[in-house]
Design an enzyme around this catalytic site. Structure first.
Site, short mmCIF file in Angstrom:
data_model
loop_
_atom_site.label_atom_id
_atom_site.label_comp_id
_atom_site.label_asym_id
_atom_site.label_seq_id
_atom_site.Cartn_x
_atom_site.Cartn_y
_atom_site.Cartn_z
N SER A 102 0.84 -1.20 0.00
CA SER A 102 0.00 0.00 0.00
C SER A 102 0.87 1.24 0.00
O SER A 102 1.60 1.51 0.96
CB SER A 102 -0.90 0.02 1.23
OG SER A 102 -1.47 1.30 1.33
N HIS A 125 -1.04 -1.21 -4.46
CA HIS A 125 -2.32 -0.93 -3.79
C HIS A 125 -2.42 0.58 -3.54
O HIS A 125 -1.53 1.19 -2.94
CB HIS A 125 -2.41 -1.70 -2.48
CG HIS A 125 -3.74 -1.58 -1.80
ND1 HIS A 125 -4.84 -2.33 -2.18
CD2 HIS A 125 -4.16 -0.79 -0.77
CE1 HIS A 125 -5.87 -2.02 -1.40
NE2 HIS A 125 -5.49 -1.08 -0.55
N ASP A 176 -4.77 3.64 -2.05
CA ASP A 176 -5.87 3.96 -1.14
C ASP A 176 -6.35 5.39 -1.35
O ASP A 176 -5.63 6.33 -1.05
CB ASP A 176 -5.39 3.80 0.31
CG ASP A 176 -5.15 2.35 0.67
OD1 ASP A 176 -6.11 1.56 0.59
OD2 ASP A 176 -4.01 2.00 1.04
N MET A 214 -8.99 8.15 -0.15
CA MET A 214 -9.90 8.47 0.97
C MET A 214 -10.41 9.89 0.81
O MET A 214 -9.65 10.79 0.44
CB MET A 214 -9.13 8.38 2.29
CG MET A 214 -8.43 7.07 2.51
SD MET A 214 -7.55 7.13 4.09
CE MET A 214 -6.69 5.55 4.04
N HIS A 220 -8.31 1.10 -4.23
CA HIS A 220 -9.27 0.90 -3.13
C HIS A 220 -9.91 2.24 -2.81
O HIS A 220 -9.27 3.11 -2.22
CB HIS A 220 -8.48 0.32 -1.94
CG HIS A 220 -9.27 0.13 -0.70
ND1 HIS A 220 -8.69 -0.11 0.52
CD2 HIS A 220 -10.61 0.13 -0.46
CE1 HIS A 220 -9.62 -0.25 1.46
NE2 HIS A 220 -10.81 -0.09 0.88
N MET A 235 -12.12 4.53 -0.75
CA MET A 235 -12.82 4.72 0.53
C MET A 235 -13.52 6.07 0.45
O MET A 235 -13.13 7.04 1.11
CB MET A 235 -11.80 4.65 1.68
CG MET A 235 -11.36 3.23 1.97
SD MET A 235 -9.81 3.14 2.88
CE MET A 235 -8.67 3.22 1.51
N MET A 246 -11.59 -5.85 5.14
CA MET A 246 -10.82 -4.91 5.95
C MET A 246 -10.50 -5.57 7.29
O MET A 246 -11.41 -6.00 8.01
CB MET A 246 -11.60 -3.62 6.21
CG MET A 246 -11.74 -2.68 5.03
SD MET A 246 -10.21 -2.09 4.25
CE MET A 246 -9.23 -1.52 5.63
N GLY A 285 -3.22 3.95 8.02
CA GLY A 285 -2.25 2.86 8.03
C GLY A 285 -1.76 2.66 9.46
O GLY A 285 -2.05 3.48 10.35
N ASP A 315 -6.74 -6.45 4.02
CA ASP A 315 -6.15 -5.11 4.06
C ASP A 315 -6.19 -4.54 5.48
O ASP A 315 -7.26 -4.27 6.02
CB ASP A 315 -6.93 -4.21 3.08
CG ASP A 315 -6.30 -2.85 2.91
OD1 ASP A 315 -5.26 -2.59 3.52
OD2 ASP A 315 -6.88 -2.05 2.15
N GLY A 316 -5.00 -4.33 6.04
CA GLY A 316 -4.88 -3.67 7.33
C GLY A 316 -4.15 -4.51 8.37
O GLY A 316 -4.57 -5.63 8.67
N GLY A 317 -3.05 -4.00 8.87
CA GLY A 317 -2.33 -4.67 9.95
C GLY A 317 -1.68 -5.98 9.54
O GLY A 317 -1.40 -6.83 10.39
#
Ligand code: DX5
Ligand code: ZN
Length: 216
Positions: A9, A34, A36, A38, A67, A69, A138, A145, A176-178
């Site tokens: 990302s 990736h 993002d 937003m 992606h 958002m 998610m 992030g 996606d995430g962590g």
């Protein structure tokens, strides 16, 4: 052993030196870039918009996994197609007429993804799963992030996998995430196809080696 596709990302990249970081991904074992986007409305943060996606596209040699958002993504589908998006993912929670949105994404020549927030039940995709190319689960609340992974994600992956198999869908599962090397193997074992990783890749000493490590 199944290997994951990795989608670093760029949210965690060095925006002062974006070309460098895009080229690192180009030369790595990653499969996608990736991206993002937003809007500060759907999520409590603003990342970057079209001019930055255009700049990424200029240097990227791998497919762009975009992606969104944002609320009411229908307004911008054509623009993202023109910007070179390969996969365009919208949020289930942001689309009133999701079926129409998915058809529009595909008509523009892109792969269509649907993202689910941590609270959104996977089974809500039952009537759309055959129409989509990707389910993005998610594993943090979208917007930032560097957050910690939510453990319920494993359960959701299993449910998504069952749904995809039962409905004979060809949709891929993206997480996606962590994501870190501490959970990547378990995610793939549960059924994940694509792992997004921001901080873990870009804040590491050797991002190229980290991508390789995540791939397994
Ligand atoms: C979060 C974004 C993610 C983010 C992941 O809302 O959708 O793609 O960049 O970042 P990490 O890997 O740091 O959790
Ligand atoms: Zn993302």
């Amino acid at each position: 052993m199944k290997k994951a596709s990795i989608a670093p990302s760029l949210l965690a990249a060095d925006f002062g030196n974006l070309q460098h970081d895009v080229e690192m991904v180009n030369a790595s074992e990653a499969t996608y870039h990736h991206i993002d986007v937003m809007d500060g409305v759907f999520v409590p943060n603003i990342s970057y918009g079209m001019p930055v996606v255009k700049a990424i596209h200029k240097y990227a040699t791998k497919p762009l996994d975009v992606h969104l958002m944002i609320v009411d993504p229908d307004r911008y589908l054509e623009e993202f197609a023109n910007l070179g998006a390969h996969i365009l993912t919208v949020h289930y929670e942001a689309c009133t007429h999701l079926h129409r949105t998915i058809q529009a994404i595909k008509a523009l020549g892109m792969k269509a993804g649907v993202a689910l927030n941590p609270h959104t039940n996977v089974m809500l995709l039952e009537d759309i799963i055959q129409d989509i190319d990707l389910v993005l689960i998610m594993s943090v609340n979208p917007g930032f992030g560097g957050q910690s992974f939510i453990d319920n994600t494993y359960e959701k992956i299993k449910k998504a996998k069952e749904l995809i198999t039962r409905k004979k869908s060809s949709a891929l599962i993206e997480i996606d995430g962590g994501v870190t090397s501490a959970n990547s193997k378990q995610l793939v074992d549960a059924g994940a196809d694509i792992l997004v990783a921001g901080s873990f890749v870009f804040k590491s000493e050797d991002p190229t080696a980290t991508i390789k490590e995540l791939k397994g």
